[in-house]
Design a protein around this motif. Structure first.
Motif, PDB file in Angstrom:
ATOM      1  N   LEU A 163       0.824  -1.209   0.000  1.00  0.00           N
ATOM      2  CA  LEU A 163       0.000   0.000   0.000  1.00  0.00           C
ATOM      3  C   LEU A 163       0.858   1.260   0.000  1.00  0.00           C
ATOM      4  O   LEU A 163       0.570   2.230  -0.717  1.00  0.00           O
ATOM      5  CB  LEU A 163      -0.925  -0.005   1.219  1.00  0.00           C
ATOM      6  N   SER A 164       1.899   1.237   0.802  1.00  0.00           N
ATOM      7  CA  SER A 164       2.813   2.380   0.870  1.00  0.00           C
ATOM      8  C   SER A 164       3.435   2.670  -0.494  1.00  0.00           C
ATOM      9  O   SER A 164       3.509   3.825  -0.928  1.00  0.00           O
ATOM     10  CB  SER A 164       3.905   2.104   1.903  1.00  0.00           C
ATOM     11  N   ASP A 165       3.880   1.634  -1.184  1.00  0.00           N
ATOM     12  CA  ASP A 165       4.499   1.806  -2.505  1.00  0.00           C
ATOM     13  C   ASP A 165       3.509   2.402  -3.502  1.00  0.00           C
ATOM     14  O   ASP A 165       3.889   3.219  -4.361  1.00  0.00           O
ATOM     15  CB  ASP A 165       5.015   0.466  -3.023  1.00  0.00           C
ATOM     16  N   MET A 166       2.237   2.001  -3.402  1.00  0.00           N
ATOM     17  CA  MET A 166       1.221   2.556  -4.300  1.00  0.00           C
ATOM     18  C   MET A 166       0.995   4.035  -4.021  1.00  0.00           C
ATOM     19  O   MET A 166       0.759   4.821  -4.937  1.00  0.00           O
ATOM     20  CB  MET A 166      -0.089   1.783  -4.144  1.00  0.00           C
ATOM     21  N   ILE A 170       2.074   7.776  -6.493  1.00  0.00           N
ATOM     22  CA  ILE A 170       1.293   8.987  -6.771  1.00  0.00           C
ATOM     23  C   ILE A 170       2.047  10.236  -6.315  1.00  0.00           C
ATOM     24  O   ILE A 170       2.101  11.241  -7.025  1.00  0.00           O
ATOM     25  CB  ILE A 170      -0.073   8.907  -6.061  1.00  0.00           C
ATOM     26  N   ASN A 171       2.632  10.155  -5.128  1.00  0.00           N
ATOM     27  CA  ASN A 171       3.391  11.286  -4.594  1.00  0.00           C
ATOM     28  C   ASN A 171       4.685  10.758  -3.964  1.00  0.00           C
ATOM     29  O   ASN A 171       4.705  10.394  -2.791  1.00  0.00           O
ATOM     30  CB  ASN A 171       2.568  12.050  -3.560  1.00  0.00           C
ATOM     31  N   PRO A 172       5.778  10.730  -4.732  1.00  0.00           N
ATOM     32  CA  PRO A 172       7.039  10.185  -4.237  1.00  0.00           C
ATOM     33  C   PRO A 172       7.635  10.961  -3.064  1.00  0.00           C
ATOM     34  O   PRO A 172       8.516  10.449  -2.366  1.00  0.00           O
ATOM     35  CB  PRO A 172       7.971  10.277  -5.463  1.00  0.00           C
ATOM     36  N   ALA A 175       5.927  11.968   2.977  1.00  0.00           N
ATOM     37  CA  ALA A 175       6.860  11.487   4.006  1.00  0.00           C
ATOM     38  C   ALA A 175       6.272  10.450   4.954  1.00  0.00           C
ATOM     39  O   ALA A 175       7.010   9.866   5.759  1.00  0.00           O
ATOM     40  CB  ALA A 175       7.361  12.677   4.832  1.00  0.00           C
ATOM     41  N   PHE A 176       4.978  10.186   4.853  1.00  0.00           N
ATOM     42  CA  PHE A 176       4.345   9.318   5.850  1.00  0.00           C
ATOM     43  C   PHE A 176       3.591   8.149   5.212  1.00  0.00           C
ATOM     44  O   PHE A 176       2.548   7.723   5.711  1.00  0.00           O
ATOM     45  CB  PHE A 176       3.385  10.142   6.715  1.00  0.00           C
ATOM     46  N   SER A 177       4.127   7.622   4.126  1.00  0.00           N
ATOM     47  CA  SER A 177       3.390   6.598   3.376  1.00  0.00           C
ATOM     48  C   SER A 177       3.171   5.320   4.193  1.00  0.00           C
ATOM     49  O   SER A 177       2.092   4.720   4.142  1.00  0.00           O
ATOM     50  CB  SER A 177       4.105   6.270   2.067  1.00  0.00           C
ATOM     51  N   ASN A 220      -6.553  13.681   0.168  1.00  0.00           N
ATOM     52  CA  ASN A 220      -6.111  14.933   0.776  1.00  0.00           C
ATOM     53  C   ASN A 220      -4.659  14.842   1.256  1.00  0.00           C
ATOM     54  O   ASN A 220      -3.905  15.826   1.157  1.00  0.00           O
ATOM     55  CB  ASN A 220      -7.016  15.298   1.949  1.00  0.00           C
ATOM     56  N   ALA A 221      -4.250  13.688   1.738  1.00  0.00           N
ATOM     57  CA  ALA A 221      -2.882  13.524   2.248  1.00  0.00           C
ATOM     58  C   ALA A 221      -1.847  13.557   1.126  1.00  0.00           C
ATOM     59  O   ALA A 221      -0.743  14.071   1.305  1.00  0.00           O
ATOM     60  CB  ALA A 221      -2.780  12.221   3.028  1.00  0.00           C
ATOM     61  N   LEU A 222      -2.214  13.015  -0.023  1.00  0.00           N
ATOM     62  CA  LEU A 222      -1.237  12.879  -1.113  1.00  0.00           C
ATOM     63  C   LEU A 222      -1.235  14.046  -2.089  1.00  0.00           C
ATOM     64  O   LEU A 222      -0.511  14.024  -3.082  1.00  0.00           O
ATOM     65  CB  LEU A 222      -1.506  11.579  -1.890  1.00  0.00           C
ATOM     66  N   LYS A 223      -1.999  15.095  -1.800  1.00  0.00           N
ATOM     67  CA  LYS A 223      -2.008  16.268  -2.696  1.00  0.00           C
ATOM     68  C   LYS A 223      -0.631  16.904  -2.785  1.00  0.00           C
ATOM     69  O   LYS A 223       0.100  16.966  -1.807  1.00  0.00           O
ATOM     70  CB  LYS A 223      -3.009  17.305  -2.166  1.00  0.00           C
TER      71      LYS A 223
END
Length: 223
Positions: A163-166, A170-172, A175-177, A220-223
């Motif tokens: 899940l973290s890698d996915m 989207i947003n490399p 910082a909190f994947s 919202n987190a990955l914007k």
């Protein structure tokens, strides 16, 4: 694909059992009926003696497969996480759009479970109820650090990493994947628990599912 899936074997870390229950009819009956009995009684009231009575076998025969009911719960939890990972990989493999892939993965790990006919001796719907209500007992123990070092939770951690890698696709720079991925996996269970037992403290209802909540959170987190 369905023919391929019908011969898939869900692999569980061999540290959690003494004898692989998938290798015998008795072992499969132990797994099948332990799920039903834990759902009926709750894990705290569940015993190997009661399970032996239910399946018409000596208690000692169950101990040939699992040294304790804690190890049995670890087996059931590991099987569930491995089965969920298998669903996630199969359902997202052909998706090339990173957002579409992540949204599909989040839906898989936060939705309620449907019965899977590929594993006839395991009722995934009932097992899911056990995971929601009891799975935390598999790692909220004094032995968690040593069991983690021995690899008991590898599947669980691997699913979170997927899940973290996915998310990072989207947003490399997010910082909190890993924190977000673990929150989604555990939070999905928790929101379903709240829906069932404390509905006054969750916004997740029939028209607003835990999946809806986590998709909104992630967007919202990955914007």
């Amino acid at each position: 694909m369905k023919n391929l899936l019908s011969v898939v074997k869900i692999s569980v870390p061999d540290q959690v059992y003494l004898k692989d229950p998938e290798t015998s009819d008795l072992g499969k009956r132990i797994i099948e009926n332990s799920i039903l009995l834990i759902d009926e009684l709750g894990f705290d009231s569940f015993t190997f003696k009661k399970l032996g009575t239910k399946i018409g076998s000596n208690e000692s025969s169950i101990y040939r497969y699992f040294e304790s009911k804690h190890k049995l719960l670890l087996y059931l939890s590991s099987w569930y996480w491995a089965w969920l990972e298998y669903q996630l990989v199969v359902e997202t493999f052909s998706l090339s759009n990173p957002k579409e892939k992540l949204n599909k993965a989040v839906a898989i790990v936060t939705n309620t479970v449907a019965f899977d006919r590929n594993f006839s001796h395991i009722n995934e719907v009932v097992l899911y109820k056990i995971i929601v209500n009891e799975s935390s007992k598999s790692f909220l123990t004094k032995e968690v650090d040593s069991e983690n070092k021995e690899g008991y939770f590898e599947i669980y951690k691997r699913l979170i990493t997927r899940l973290s890698d996915m998310m990072l696709a989207i947003n490399p720079h997010y910082a909190f994947s890993l924190s977000l991925a673990s929150t989604v996996l555990e939070g999905g269970l928790h929101q379903h628990f709240l829906q069932a037992h404390f509905p006054s403290i969750t916004n997740c209802k029939k028209d607003k599912t835990p999946t809806d909540f986590f998709l909104d959170l992630i967007e919202n987190a990955l914007k």
